[in-house]
Design a protein around this motif. Sequence first.
Motif, PDB file in Angstrom:
ATOM      1  N   ARG A  28       1.903   1.153   0.749  1.00 37.79           N
ATOM      2  CA  ARG A  28       0.559   0.572   0.867  1.00 37.79           C
ATOM      3  C   ARG A  28      -0.033   0.811   2.245  1.00 37.79           C
ATOM      4  O   ARG A  28       0.689   0.947   3.224  1.00 37.79           O
ATOM      5  CB  ARG A  28       0.633  -0.926   0.568  1.00 37.79           C
ATOM      6  CG  ARG A  28       0.987  -1.193  -0.881  1.00 37.79           C
ATOM      7  CD  ARG A  28       1.289  -2.637  -1.135  1.00 37.79           C
ATOM      8  NE  ARG A  28       0.061  -3.419  -1.120  1.00 37.79           N
ATOM      9  CZ  ARG A  28      -0.145  -4.477  -1.875  1.00 37.79           C
ATOM     10  NH1 ARG A  28       0.787  -4.904  -2.691  1.00 37.79           N
ATOM     11  NH2 ARG A  28      -1.280  -5.134  -1.806  1.00 37.79           N
ATOM     12  N   PHE A  29      -1.341   0.849   2.298  1.00 41.30           N
ATOM     13  CA  PHE A  29      -2.091   0.978   3.546  1.00 41.30           C
ATOM     14  C   PHE A  29      -3.465   0.367   3.341  1.00 41.30           C
ATOM     15  O   PHE A  29      -3.855   0.141   2.194  1.00 41.30           O
ATOM     16  CB  PHE A  29      -2.174   2.473   3.951  1.00 41.30           C
ATOM     17  CG  PHE A  29      -3.107   3.280   3.080  1.00 41.30           C
ATOM     18  CD1 PHE A  29      -4.427   3.481   3.442  1.00 41.30           C
ATOM     19  CD2 PHE A  29      -2.674   3.825   1.865  1.00 41.30           C
ATOM     20  CE1 PHE A  29      -5.291   4.212   2.623  1.00 41.30           C
ATOM     21  CE2 PHE A  29      -3.518   4.553   1.057  1.00 41.30           C
ATOM     22  CZ  PHE A  29      -4.828   4.745   1.442  1.00 41.30           C
ATOM     23  N   PRO A  30      -4.239   0.070   4.364  1.00 42.97           N
ATOM     24  CA  PRO A  30      -3.900   0.117   5.779  1.00 42.97           C
ATOM     25  C   PRO A  30      -2.919  -0.995   6.151  1.00 42.97           C
ATOM     26  O   PRO A  30      -2.716  -1.938   5.383  1.00 42.97           O
ATOM     27  CB  PRO A  30      -5.242  -0.070   6.482  1.00 42.97           C
ATOM     28  CG  PRO A  30      -6.072  -0.846   5.526  1.00 42.97           C
ATOM     29  CD  PRO A  30      -5.604  -0.410   4.149  1.00 42.97           C
ATOM     30  N   ARG A  31      -2.349  -0.868   7.325  1.00 41.46           N
ATOM     31  CA  ARG A  31      -1.367  -1.864   7.774  1.00 41.46           C
ATOM     32  C   ARG A  31      -1.945  -3.269   7.776  1.00 41.46           C
ATOM     33  O   ARG A  31      -1.229  -4.223   7.516  1.00 41.46           O
ATOM     34  CB  ARG A  31      -0.877  -1.527   9.180  1.00 41.46           C
ATOM     35  CG  ARG A  31       0.050  -0.363   9.207  1.00 41.46           C
ATOM     36  CD  ARG A  31       0.589  -0.133  10.621  1.00 41.46           C
ATOM     37  NE  ARG A  31       1.058   1.228  10.729  1.00 41.46           N
ATOM     38  CZ  ARG A  31       0.447   2.185  11.404  1.00 41.46           C
ATOM     39  NH1 ARG A  31      -0.654   1.932  12.061  1.00 41.46           N
ATOM     40  NH2 ARG A  31       0.949   3.398  11.423  1.00 41.46           N
ATOM     41  N   SER A  32      -3.220  -3.386   8.069  1.00 39.89           N
ATOM     42  CA  SER A  32      -3.851  -4.702   8.201  1.00 39.89           C
ATOM     43  C   SER A  32      -3.837  -5.531   6.920  1.00 39.89           C
ATOM     44  O   SER A  32      -3.711  -6.747   6.972  1.00 39.89           O
ATOM     45  CB  SER A  32      -5.291  -4.554   8.691  1.00 39.89           C
ATOM     46  OG  SER A  32      -6.035  -3.774   7.764  1.00 39.89           O
TER      47      SER A  32
END
Length: 99
Positions: A28-32
């Motif tokens: 998964r992305f973004p890290r945020s």
Amino acid sequence: TTAAPAVAPTIAILRVNGKLQTVALAKRFPRSDGAFVLRSLRPGRATIAVADGAFVGGGTLVLRVGRTKTLVNTATDARYVVTLVFVGAESQVTRFNSK
């Protein structure tokens, strides 16, 4: 001389809202917030999907190297400006980063 065998792509380098991120296949992305998942990789392109939902109309989205897509979460109005920078194998990242 013989050409080196092609290496199957396993990672993508993406620029998401201005920040570079290395993303492995099926991660998964973004890290945020992990809004998207990297579904498949082919030379020069990556296919992504919404991690906990779906794009309007369903399905996946194909990103091509060097092209930018702006994605909007209609539930939260969060905007994601995504550019596919690189598709390849992890062993190629050092060489990529050194240029």
